[in-house]
Design a protein around this motif. Structure first.
Motif, short mmCIF file in Angstrom:
data_model
loop_
_atom_site.label_atom_id
_atom_site.label_comp_id
_atom_site.label_asym_id
_atom_site.label_seq_id
_atom_site.Cartn_x
_atom_site.Cartn_y
_atom_site.Cartn_z
N UNK A 126 21.86 -27.46 2.75
CA UNK A 126 22.53 -26.45 3.58
C UNK A 126 22.22 -25.05 3.06
N UNK A 127 22.29 -24.07 3.94
CA UNK A 127 22.10 -22.69 3.48
C UNK A 127 23.23 -22.33 2.52
N UNK A 128 23.01 -21.32 1.67
CA UNK A 128 24.10 -20.88 0.78
C UNK A 128 25.38 -20.55 1.56
N UNK A 129 25.25 -19.99 2.75
CA UNK A 129 26.45 -19.66 3.54
C UNK A 129 27.22 -20.91 3.92
N UNK A 130 26.49 -21.96 4.29
CA UNK A 130 27.18 -23.21 4.67
C UNK A 130 27.83 -23.87 3.46
N UNK A 153 21.69 -22.11 -5.36
CA UNK A 153 22.92 -22.88 -5.14
C UNK A 153 24.01 -22.47 -6.13
N UNK A 154 23.63 -22.25 -7.39
CA UNK A 154 24.64 -21.90 -8.40
C UNK A 154 25.17 -20.48 -8.21
N UNK A 155 24.49 -19.68 -7.39
CA UNK A 155 24.99 -18.33 -7.11
C UNK A 155 26.07 -18.33 -6.04
N UNK A 156 26.27 -19.47 -5.38
CA UNK A 156 27.24 -19.55 -4.28
C UNK A 156 28.66 -19.55 -4.83
N UNK A 157 29.56 -18.88 -4.14
CA UNK A 157 30.94 -18.80 -4.62
C UNK A 157 31.58 -20.19 -4.65
N UNK A 158 32.36 -20.41 -5.68
CA UNK A 158 33.06 -21.69 -5.85
C UNK A 158 32.15 -22.89 -6.08
#
Ligand code: PGA
Length: 248
Positions: free
Chosen positions: A171-175, A215-220
């Motif tokens: 999934x995209x980082x936003x998803x 992926x690790x930059x995504x919040x939570x």
């Protein structure tokens, strides 16, 4: 501060020769990241005896402590063999063995009772995503698969979209952010902010060295549950390093 966890799920892969990969992964250990390998149950005792700072886990456990359940393993047996964690509710268990959320909750409770940390997996199918049901499914699986009383010291939660597992589709980082932020909010509603903030939330599904940093930059997102790319130290160690380098 939440624990970062790089977890490898070897699924039905690996014989004793593969223990050398665990040995080679030790070089990537770093204080800020917990590393976990869940090999086939046949390797748990040997892996635990040589894994050093790498934790070893099971891939499933039975909900009962003992009894007439041919071929199954209890959480206490995994613990006795040297496991410290166990995965519960992986989508392959849910689909291959028709495990329900209630089954997963019972296994998670059994894990806690044996002193194991549960890595509880949830995630939507492609059909559920395409029908716009993702957050409903995630909310339902979270509520049904995690027993009351969960805390960060007993439970890690992994979001693994079924359509991303072993497919190379991510999934995209936003998803990912949408689901992980939703999970944190749902956990806050159920357990309160203090407990909910402590849970490490992993993303899983086609994580590789090449996409780990994004992926690790995504919040939570506090770590990853990695299948194929956890089998070889050469593939997994860059993922551990990317997690170590990610912002807290
Ligand atoms: P994958 O598997 O990394 O091979 O997609 C992830 C998982 O099933 O835990």
């Amino acid at each position: 501060m939440r624990r970062k966890l790089a977890a490898g799920n070897w699924k039905m892969n690996g014989t004793t020769a593969a223990l050398s990969e665990i040995d080679a992964m030790k070089a990537a250990l770093t204080p800020g990241v917990d590393v976990l390998i869940c090999p086939p149950a046949t390797l748990i005792a040997q892996a635990a005896a040589m894994s050093g700072g790498i934790a070893i886990g099971g891939q499933d456990c039975h909900a009962k402590d003992s009894g007439a359940h041919t071929g199954d393993l209890s959480a206490a047996m995994l613990q006795d063999a040297g496991a410290r964690y166990v995965i519960t509710g992986h989508s392959e268990r849910r689909s291959d063995h028709a495990e329900s959320d209630a089954d997963v909750a019972a296994k998670t409770l059994a894990a806690w009772n044996a002193g194991l940390m549960a890595v509880v997996c949830i995630g939507e199918t492609l059909q559920e995503r395409e029908s716009g049901d993702t957050l409903d499914v995630i909310g339902r699986q979270l509520a049904g698969s995690i027993p009351d009383g969960a805390t960060a010291s007993t439970t890690v939660i992994a979001y693994e979209p079924v359509w991303a597992i072993g497919t190379g589709k991510v999934p995209t980082p936003d998803l990912i952010a949408e689901v992980h932020d939703f999970m944190r909010a749902e956990l806050t509603g159920r357990f309160g902010a203090e407990v909910a903030d402590g849970f490490s939330l992993l993303y899983g599904g086609s994580v590789k060295a090449s996409n780990a940093e994004e992926i690790f930059a995504v919040s939570n997102v506090d770590g990853a549950l990695v299948g194929g790319a956890s089998l070889k130290a050469a593939d997994f160690t860059p993922i551990i390093s990317a997690l170590a380098a990610s912002a807290d």
